[in-house]
Design a protein around this motif. Structure first.
Motif, mmCIF file in Angstrom:
data_model
loop_
_atom_site.group_PDB
_atom_site.id
_atom_site.type_symbol
_atom_site.label_atom_id
_atom_site.label_comp_id
_atom_site.label_asym_id
_atom_site.label_seq_id
_atom_site.Cartn_x
_atom_site.Cartn_y
_atom_site.Cartn_z
ATOM 1 N N THR A 190 8.994 21.982 -4.636
ATOM 2 C CA THR A 190 7.460 21.689 -4.963
ATOM 3 C C THR A 190 6.879 23.220 -4.742
ATOM 4 O O THR A 190 5.645 23.337 -4.413
ATOM 5 N N SER A 191 7.607 24.111 -5.037
ATOM 6 C CA SER A 191 7.311 25.645 -4.920
ATOM 7 C C SER A 191 6.191 26.038 -5.762
ATOM 8 O O SER A 191 5.108 26.814 -5.539
ATOM 9 N N ASP A 192 5.891 25.607 -6.966
ATOM 10 C CA ASP A 192 5.183 25.962 -7.987
ATOM 11 C C ASP A 192 4.029 24.790 -8.485
ATOM 12 O O ASP A 192 3.323 25.168 -9.464
ATOM 13 N N ILE A 193 3.906 23.852 -7.441
ATOM 14 C CA ILE A 193 3.046 22.779 -7.798
ATOM 15 C C ILE A 193 1.557 23.473 -7.529
ATOM 16 O O ILE A 193 1.553 24.358 -6.645
ATOM 17 N N VAL A 194 0.518 23.143 -8.171
ATOM 18 C CA VAL A 194 -0.891 23.782 -8.306
ATOM 19 C C VAL A 194 -1.520 23.028 -6.953
ATOM 20 O O VAL A 194 -2.251 23.828 -6.325
ATOM 21 N N LEU A 195 -1.533 21.616 -6.753
ATOM 22 C CA LEU A 195 -2.089 20.720 -5.705
ATOM 23 C C LEU A 195 -1.432 21.531 -4.564
ATOM 24 O O LEU A 195 -0.245 21.955 -4.358
ATOM 25 N N PRO A 196 -1.906 21.326 -3.317
ATOM 26 C CA PRO A 196 -1.587 21.636 -2.230
ATOM 27 C C PRO A 196 -0.306 21.064 -1.435
ATOM 28 O O PRO A 196 0.274 21.456 -0.397
ATOM 29 N N GLY A 197 -0.164 19.770 -1.956
ATOM 30 C CA GLY A 197 1.131 18.888 -1.636
ATOM 31 C C GLY A 197 1.390 18.093 -2.629
ATOM 32 O O GLY A 197 0.646 17.681 -3.588
ATOM 33 N N PHE A 198 2.548 17.277 -2.658
ATOM 34 C CA PHE A 198 3.278 16.319 -3.402
ATOM 35 C C PHE A 198 3.447 15.101 -2.614
ATOM 36 O O PHE A 198 4.210 15.341 -1.739
ATOM 37 N N ARG A 199 2.742 14.082 -3.255
ATOM 38 C CA ARG A 199 3.154 12.815 -2.404
ATOM 39 C C ARG A 199 4.160 11.969 -3.145
ATOM 40 O O ARG A 199 4.006 11.768 -4.248
ATOM 41 N N PHE A 200 5.235 11.657 -2.367
ATOM 42 C CA PHE A 200 6.338 11.069 -2.887
ATOM 43 C C PHE A 200 6.217 9.717 -2.133
ATOM 44 O O PHE A 200 6.003 9.523 -1.014
ATOM 45 N N ASN A 201 6.217 8.765 -3.171
ATOM 46 C CA ASN A 201 6.210 7.341 -2.824
ATOM 47 C C ASN A 201 7.172 6.427 -3.470
ATOM 48 O O ASN A 201 7.069 6.493 -4.756
ATOM 49 N N VAL A 202 8.175 5.863 -2.865
ATOM 50 C CA VAL A 202 9.181 5.024 -3.379
ATOM 51 C C VAL A 202 8.791 4.034 -4.465
ATOM 52 O O VAL A 202 9.172 3.784 -5.566
ATOM 53 N N ASP A 203 7.488 3.358 -4.447
ATOM 54 C CA ASP A 203 6.729 2.488 -5.006
ATOM 55 C C ASP A 203 6.488 2.879 -6.657
ATOM 56 O O ASP A 203 6.255 2.272 -7.172
ATOM 57 N N ASP A 204 6.421 4.365 -6.570
ATOM 58 C CA ASP A 204 5.900 4.971 -7.787
ATOM 59 C C ASP A 204 7.159 5.516 -8.677
ATOM 60 O O ASP A 204 6.918 6.097 -9.705
ATOM 61 N N VAL A 205 8.473 5.168 -8.001
ATOM 62 C CA VAL A 205 9.618 5.643 -8.695
ATOM 63 C C VAL A 205 9.914 4.477 -9.740
ATOM 64 O O VAL A 205 10.021 3.320 -9.338
ATOM 65 N N ARG A 206 10.426 4.933 -10.957
ATOM 66 C CA ARG A 206 10.766 4.021 -12.060
ATOM 67 C C ARG A 206 12.088 4.153 -12.487
ATOM 68 O O ARG A 206 12.436 5.363 -12.766
ATOM 69 N N ILE A 207 12.899 3.116 -12.915
ATOM 70 C CA ILE A 207 14.213 3.462 -13.778
ATOM 71 C C ILE A 207 13.679 3.382 -15.333
ATOM 72 O O ILE A 207 12.916 2.462 -15.517
ATOM 73 N N GLN A 208 14.079 4.463 -15.861
ATOM 74 C CA GLN A 208 13.808 4.344 -17.335
ATOM 75 C C GLN A 208 15.148 4.497 -18.097
ATOM 76 O O GLN A 208 15.875 5.333 -17.871
#
Length: 209
Positions: free
Chosen positions: A78-96
């Motif tokens: 997450t070194s280059d993200i603009v927001l101060p943090g990245f929220r990871f949530n398993v429920d937001d992961v999808r198989i495509q």
């Protein structure tokens, strides 16, 4: 006066557009391994459900070609993200998989211990919790500040309710529905495991290098 208002509106637009563009151009980079495809999950502690008198010892897909795809999140950059943090949530992961997309468990897709009984909407959250107790490791939700985080080994499962056309056991691709993110698998094919959880077989808990 119109010129001043027009200039102000243009500056606001440019500011908003720049912010949106920056977020899009600097996503988090998540690396994962698809470690296993599981065809039955047994519960160490049988699950008592509102719809049944007897507790449930194991679940199988309603469609015999369905399976749980099990993944391990290896690292997050997450070194280059603009927001101060990245929220990871398993429920937001999808198989495509081509035009198909799979996420959280849906009602009426599982059978209870080989019977004709299916998971109802009221049962499903309890079944999700029980499956998580057998399969998941690490937090379901967490926030990564800016940086490069390795050796995470967060394990989670996504249910695929039916056969995938022309699927030959290769690593499945993931997408993220939350903040902008690019997900890469590490190229190792998953193991095929008939039974996991409880007295079943073990599942890899760490990413291969």
């Amino acid at each position: 006066m119109r010129t001043l208002w027009g200039t102000a509106a243009l500056l606001l637009c440019l500011s908003a557009c720049t912010t949106t563009s920056s977020v899009r151009e600097h996503p988090a980079v998540l690396r994962y391994q698809h470690v296993a495809n599981v065809h039955e999950i047994r519960f160490t502690n049988p699950v008592q459900l509102p719809s049944r008198l007897e507790p449930v010892d194991f679940v199988r897909p309603r469609d015999s070609s369905g399976f749980w795809a099990v993944f391990v999140l290896c690292e997050a950059d997450t070194s280059d993200i603009v927001l101060p943090g990245f929220r990871f949530n398993v429920d937001d992961v999808r198989i495509q998989y081509g035009k198909y997309r799979f996420g959280p468990l849906q009602p009426y897709t599982l059978r209870y211990q080989g019977s004709l009984d299916l998971n109802t909407p009221k049962d499903t959250p309890l079944i999700v919790q029980a499956i998580g107790a057998e399969i998941h490791q690490g937090p379901r939700s967490t926030v990564f500040e800016r940086g490069h985080f390795t050796d995470l080994h967060f394990r989670f499962a996504i249910f695929v309710p039916r056969a995938l056309p022309n699927y030959a056991g290769e690593p499945l691709q993931l997408r993220y529905l939350g903040q902008p993110a690019i997900l890469h698998d590490n190229g190792y094919p998953p193991s095929d495991i008939r039974v996991a959880g409880g007295s079943g077989g073990g599942i890899a808990a760490r990413c291969l290098p």
